[in-house]
Design an enzyme around this catalytic site. Structure first.
Site, PDB file in Angstrom:
ATOM      1  N   ARG A  27     -22.873  -8.988 -22.931  1.00 35.94           N
ATOM      2  CA  ARG A  27     -21.791  -9.943 -23.233  1.00 35.94           C
ATOM      3  C   ARG A  27     -21.239  -9.707 -24.640  1.00 35.94           C
ATOM      4  O   ARG A  27     -20.110 -10.060 -24.953  1.00 35.94           O
ATOM      5  CB  ARG A  27     -22.262 -11.400 -23.044  1.00 35.94           C
ATOM      6  CG  ARG A  27     -21.165 -12.428 -23.300  1.00 35.94           C
ATOM      7  CD  ARG A  27     -21.378 -13.769 -22.591  1.00 35.94           C
ATOM      8  NE  ARG A  27     -22.713 -14.285 -22.741  1.00 35.94           N
ATOM      9  CZ  ARG A  27     -23.198 -14.853 -23.857  1.00 35.94           C
ATOM     10  NH1 ARG A  27     -22.430 -14.988 -24.924  1.00 35.94           N
ATOM     11  NH2 ARG A  27     -24.434 -15.286 -23.899  1.00 35.94           N
ATOM     12  N   TYR A  76       4.339 -15.502 -15.520  1.00 39.11           N
ATOM     13  CA  TYR A  76       3.400 -15.341 -14.416  1.00 39.11           C
ATOM     14  C   TYR A  76       2.844 -16.730 -14.075  1.00 39.11           C
ATOM     15  O   TYR A  76       2.515 -17.507 -14.980  1.00 39.11           O
ATOM     16  CB  TYR A  76       2.285 -14.393 -14.852  1.00 39.11           C
ATOM     17  CG  TYR A  76       1.248 -14.143 -13.796  1.00 39.11           C
ATOM     18  CD1 TYR A  76       1.538 -13.352 -12.693  1.00 39.11           C
ATOM     19  CD2 TYR A  76      -0.006 -14.726 -13.893  1.00 39.11           C
ATOM     20  CE1 TYR A  76       0.591 -13.136 -11.712  1.00 39.11           C
ATOM     21  CE2 TYR A  76      -0.959 -14.514 -12.913  1.00 39.11           C
ATOM     22  CZ  TYR A  76      -0.655 -13.716 -11.822  1.00 39.11           C
ATOM     23  OH  TYR A  76      -1.586 -13.509 -10.850  1.00 39.11           O
ATOM     24  N   ASP A 119       2.652 -10.268 -22.591  1.00 33.30           N
ATOM     25  CA  ASP A 119       1.955  -9.787 -21.404  1.00 33.30           C
ATOM     26  C   ASP A 119       2.699  -8.518 -20.970  1.00 33.30           C
ATOM     27  O   ASP A 119       3.822  -8.579 -20.489  1.00 33.30           O
ATOM     28  CB  ASP A 119       2.015 -10.880 -20.327  1.00 33.30           C
ATOM     29  CG  ASP A 119       1.287 -10.491 -19.055  1.00 33.30           C
ATOM     30  OD1 ASP A 119       1.172  -9.288 -18.784  1.00 33.30           O
ATOM     31  OD2 ASP A 119       0.871 -11.403 -18.318  1.00 33.30           O
ATOM     32  N   LYS A 179      -3.744  -4.464 -12.228  1.00 25.40           N
ATOM     33  CA  LYS A 179      -2.504  -3.895 -11.696  1.00 25.40           C
ATOM     34  C   LYS A 179      -2.408  -2.407 -12.030  1.00 25.40           C
ATOM     35  O   LYS A 179      -3.244  -1.640 -11.608  1.00 25.40           O
ATOM     36  CB  LYS A 179      -1.318  -4.698 -12.236  1.00 25.40           C
ATOM     37  CG  LYS A 179      -1.545  -6.220 -12.250  1.00 25.40           C
ATOM     38  CD  LYS A 179      -1.611  -6.837 -10.860  1.00 25.40           C
ATOM     39  CE  LYS A 179      -2.095  -8.291 -10.841  1.00 25.40           C
ATOM     40  NZ  LYS A 179      -1.423  -9.236 -11.718  1.00 25.40           N
TER      41      LYS A 179
HETATM   42  C1  LIG Z   1      -1.707 -10.451 -12.241  1.00 28.78           C
HETATM   43  C2  LIG Z   1      -1.097 -10.875 -13.493  1.00 28.78           C
HETATM   44  C3  LIG Z   1      -1.787 -11.685 -14.404  1.00 28.78           C
HETATM   45  C4  LIG Z   1      -3.169 -12.233 -14.101  1.00 28.78           C
HETATM   46  O1  LIG Z   1      -4.107 -11.212 -14.036  1.00 28.78           O
HETATM   47  P1  LIG Z   1      -5.503 -11.339 -13.229  1.00 28.78           P
HETATM   48  O2  LIG Z   1      -6.103 -10.002 -13.449  1.00 28.78           O
HETATM   49  O3  LIG Z   1      -5.164 -11.655 -11.815  1.00 28.78           O
HETATM   50  O4  LIG Z   1      -6.261 -12.449 -13.882  1.00 28.78           O
HETATM   51  C5  LIG Z   1      -1.169 -12.010 -15.586  1.00 28.78           C
HETATM   52  N1  LIG Z   1       0.079 -11.572 -15.876  1.00 28.78           N
HETATM   53  C6  LIG Z   1       0.777 -10.799 -15.028  1.00 28.78           C
HETATM   54  C7  LIG Z   1       2.147 -10.356 -15.410  1.00 28.78           C
HETATM   55  C8  LIG Z   1       0.220 -10.418 -13.811  1.00 28.78           C
HETATM   56  O5  LIG Z   1       0.931  -9.655 -12.975  1.00 28.78           O
END
Ligand SMILES: *Cc1c(COP(=O)(O)O)cnc(C)c1O
Length: 399
Positions: A62, A115, A187, A212
């Site tokens: 951790r 998001y 993000d 992603k």
């Molecule tokens: C999928 C996504 C998230 C969240 O990510 P997780 O890995 O599902 O927690 C945040 N921002 C964007 C733009 C996303 O596409």
């Protein structure tokens, strides 16, 4: 040596972390998974030293683990940041970064079309977090400036946004934030470090859902924070450690190997998406197509200036509305009806009948989630096959 290119970085960056474990010949070429929770010491003195100074050894997963650290060093190099932190999910990265920047709460100015889970976090958890958020149309930098308050600590952006692919002018936003003494966060999931380098444009903190494009295969849930060493250290020894959104060594390892092909995949996602966007834009069943690479995108000029490739996400509006959207996704052959994005496979979703079906139609319309809206995450298949699949699914609706 001169600065390495993205593909070389994606494959080799971070591997120096392995030398800490094994400096001899015979080091594994492929960074291994250290799938263990704790680390053993040979003396009380060494153990005490590792507790006192984390740079001198690993203690507990951790707190840090070699597989995580190879991934983190790679991420820092790719985003051009001083340091990085891998997390259990994209939301783990976003919440850890916000908790680090706002330990006692405070005011956030955020892009209005975030998001959905980020929007929930900022809109519905403020009681727990002591965070107050003003949502603005951040495509207009003046709207950000107008929303600033003396206690504004963070400007929170996404670019391109989900699902309407709106852009924020990152350089201009960073300038406003610096003048105000606020921290900027973005993000960067949709653009990846290949498509956009926010830190070079003055942004302080870059966030990712590595679920992603970065991992690229839809095999993991993972996230990342990249920024200044001091911020990352604070996040690592504070919110990440104490709230516990730590990435598992196995997920770190899968992501690490996913990233080695990111630059190659990014190029292909962009090439495929450009062809599919052009096909859709002239299709008789389609009302409009939104893709940053199209001249018809209202911020195409900004996309050219700020991005390197326009990505793999396309949003379109079907003339036939909700029923056409439902029929389209029901008639697909290999393109998959699925949420998520950045996968090798082409994924399609129809928000009005799925992710946003519980949102009242009126609110959906206000936020631009119209009934005929379809989002495509263009995959790595042959472009002509994706076009053929979409074409046959749309054919019954062509006048
Ligand atoms: C999928 C996504 C998230 C969240 O990510 P997780 O890995 O599902 O927690 C945040 N921002 C964007 C733009 C996303 O596409």
């Amino acid at each position: 040596m001169k600065k390495l290119g993205k593909s070389t970085q994606a494959i080799h960056a971070g591997e120096a972390a392995l030398a800490r474990i094994n400096e001899k010949s015979g080091t594994p070429l492929l960074p291994p998974i250290y799938q263990n929770s704790t680390f053993r010491f040979t003396s009380a003195e060494e153990c005490a030293e590792a507790f006192a100074n984390e740079e001198s050894g690993y203690v507990y997963t951790r707190w840090g683990n070699p597989t995580q650290q190879i991934l983190e060093q790679k991420l820092a190099v790719l985003e051009g940041g001083e340091a990085a932190l891998a997390t259990a999910s994209g939301m783990g990265a976003i919440s850890t970064a916000l908790l680090t920047a706002l330990p006692k709460g405070g005011h956030v100015v955020a892009m209005e079309t975030l998001y959905s889970a980020t929007h929930h976090l900022l809109n519905e958890e403020p009681g727990h977090l002591g965070i107050e958020t003003t949502f603005v149309d951040a495509t207009d930098v003046n709207a950000i400036e107008r929303a600033l308050r003396p206690d504004t600590k963070v400007i929170y952006l996404e670019s391109p946004t989900n699902p309407l692919l709106k852009l924020a002018d990152l350089g201009a936003c960073a300038e406003i934030a610096q003048a105000h003494g606020a921290l900027t966060m973005i993000d960067n999931t949709f653009a990846t470090p290949c498509g956009q380098q926010p830190i070079a444009l003055g942004i302080d903190v870059v966030l990712h859902s590595m679920t992603k494009y970065l991992s690229g295969n839809g095999a993991v849930i993972a996230g990342a924070i990249i920024g200044k060493k001091q911020f990352i250290e604070q996040a690592k020894t504070g919110a990440l450690r104490n709230f516990g959104a730590v990435i598992s060594p196995f997920n770190a390892w899968l992501t690490l190997h996913g990233i080695t092909t990111l630059p190659l995949r990014w190029t292909r996602h962009c090439e495929n998406a450009a062809r599919i966007a052009a096909f859709l834009e002239t299709h008789p069943a389609v009302a409009w197509v939104r893709y940053p690479g199209l001249h018809s995108h209202p911020q195409h000029e900004l996309a050219q200036r700020q991005m390197d490739g326009f990505g793999g996400m396309i949003t379109l509006e079907l003339k036939g509305g909700r029923s056409t959207g439902e029929q389209l996704v029901n008639q697909l052959q290999f393109c998959a009806l699925a949420v998520s994005l950045g996968d090798a496979r082409t994924l399609i979703c129809h928000p009005a009948s799925t992710t946003h079906s519980l949102v009242p139609p009126e609110i959906r319309r206000q936020t631009g989630i119209t009934d005929g809206l379809v989002r495509i995450s263009v995959g790595l298949e042959d472009a002509e096959d994706i076009i053929a699949d979409l074409g046959q699914a749309l054919a019954p609706h062509s006048p």
